[in-house]
Write an enzyme that holds these catalytic residues in place. Structure first.
Site, mmCIF file in Angstrom:
data_model
loop_
_atom_site.group_PDB
_atom_site.id
_atom_site.type_symbol
_atom_site.label_atom_id
_atom_site.label_comp_id
_atom_site.label_asym_id
_atom_site.label_seq_id
_atom_site.Cartn_x
_atom_site.Cartn_y
_atom_site.Cartn_z
ATOM 1 N N ASP A 1 49.862 1.289 76.921
ATOM 2 C CA ASP A 1 50.655 0.080 77.206
ATOM 3 C C ASP A 1 51.593 0.311 78.394
ATOM 4 O OD1 ASP A 1 50.128 -2.226 75.769
ATOM 5 O OD2 ASP A 1 51.301 -1.622 74.017
ATOM 6 N N GLN B 1 52.116 -2.775 68.393
ATOM 7 C CA GLN B 1 52.378 -4.173 68.746
ATOM 8 C C GLN B 1 53.860 -4.503 68.550
ATOM 9 O OE1 GLN B 1 49.967 -6.269 70.069
ATOM 10 N NE2 GLN B 1 51.647 -7.690 70.426
ATOM 11 N N LYS C 1 42.741 -7.633 71.015
ATOM 12 C CA LYS C 1 42.597 -6.301 71.620
ATOM 13 C C LYS C 1 41.487 -5.509 70.925
ATOM 14 C CE LYS C 1 47.432 -6.401 72.970
ATOM 15 N NZ LYS C 1 48.824 -5.980 72.684
#
Ligand code: NAP
Length: 293
Positions: free
Chosen positions: A119, A96, A52
């Site tokens: 997200d 994460q 990412k």
């Protein structure tokens, strides 16, 4: 059979995003900035976050990697999230997952400002998706929808079977395929571990989207001739044929299923790269304040 080439499409989208960033710079605006938090040093999470951060660099975004020790307290993690929420220079924030078991993922996800939740996991974004209002959509289903669009795959009136009902893939995927408009207007069936005769259900699918984490679960006898098959699954298995000693398997037995399909995603190179560009797209939207002030 046509390949749904996520690698190719994602590189095209990255160019589009990079062009948008250049325009922002030219007009004196700050470039989009993503902060990624990682707790501990679990192998797969390290790899995902590294991809990412690298992708941010490729399109000209700024990125900040925030590392926290695996033993960090929930309180300290929440305080760091609050600090980033209040930092006007950072447009998007991801944490994460999974997190160590002493930290509540639910609390962490809810602590991220929904305006920076690129997200798309925050309850406000999930709720807005449910009632068809503009929101950040979870990156993997969003990437799949983009792939469907770029290949002009017809979805209206089609029977879409989604295998898996997770919060980050299966459920949002089903909502997106069922919503009004394109891509959508599909009749959707969601299957899970309690579904009876899953093979028979799969055989009725015009579009089969598989997100189970069960390598090579879908075999040729489960797929209708001409179906579109989208494989989300990634399982790392040992291999003597690769240098690394590992290879990635999808949830679909590609070699026997592909000849029956009109379109199919490969693993790797299908859904994975589309997930990353979705995250970049959400961060661009956040920097432009397209969804929220
Ligand atoms: P998850 O949270 O573990 O959910 C798996 C789902 O599959 C559950 O709903 C489960 O049913 C269902 N399932 C499992 N075994 C089954 C069986 N034998 N029969 C019927 N249903 C079964 O997984 P996830 O987070 O959605 O991820 C799924 C896969 O996609 C994983 O391989 C993951 O690594 C991969 N993934 C890839 C990307 C990407 O970018 N390519 C992104 C996210 C995830 P129950 O609900 O009944 O338990």
């Amino acid at each position: 059979m046509n390949l749904l080439d996520g690698k190719l499409i994602s590189s095209q989208i990255k160019e589009e995003i990079a062009d948008a960033v250049s325009e922002m710079k030219k007009s004196g605006k700050k470039v989009p900035h993503l902060a990624a938090m990682i707790v501990g040093t679990e192998g797969a999470s390290e790899t995902y976050v590294a991809h990412k951060v690298k992708a941010c660099g490729q399109v000209g975004f700024e990125s900040t990697l925030v590392r926290m020790d695996a033993g960090v307290s929930e309180e300290a993690l929440l305080a760091k999230i609050e600090e980033i929420n209040n930092n006007d220079d950072i447009d998007g924030l991801i944490v994460q997952l999974p997190l160590p078991s002493h930290i509540s993922e639910e609390k962490v996800v809810a602590a991220i400002s929904y305006k920076k939740d690129v997200d798309g996991f925050h309850p406000i974004n999930v709720g807005r998706l449910f009632i068809d209002q503009p929101c950040y959509v979870s990156a993997t289903p969003n990437g799949i929808v983009e792939l469907i669009k770029r290949y002009n795959i017809e979805t209206s009136g089609k029977h879409c079977v989604v295998l898996g009902r997770s919060n980050i893939v299966g459920k949002p995927m089903a909502l997106l395929m069922a919503r009004k408009g394109y891509p959508g207007d599909a009749t959707v069936t969601v299957c899970h571990s309690r579904t009876k005769d899953i093979k028979a259900v799969c055989r009725t699918a015009d579009i089969l989207i598989v997100a189970m984490g069960r390598s090579e679960f879908v075999t040729a006898d489960m797929v209708k001739e001409g179906a579109v098959v989208i494989d989300v699954g990634i399982t790392r298995v040992k291999s003597e044929k690769t240098k690394s000693g590992w290879k990635l398997l999808g949830d679909v037995k590609y070699d026997e299923v592909a000849p029956k399909c009109s379109y199919i995603t490969p693993v790797p190179g299908g859904v994975g790269p589309m997930t990353i560009v979705s995250l970049l797209n959400n961060t661009l939207k956040a920097a432009r304040k397209e969804l929220y002030d």
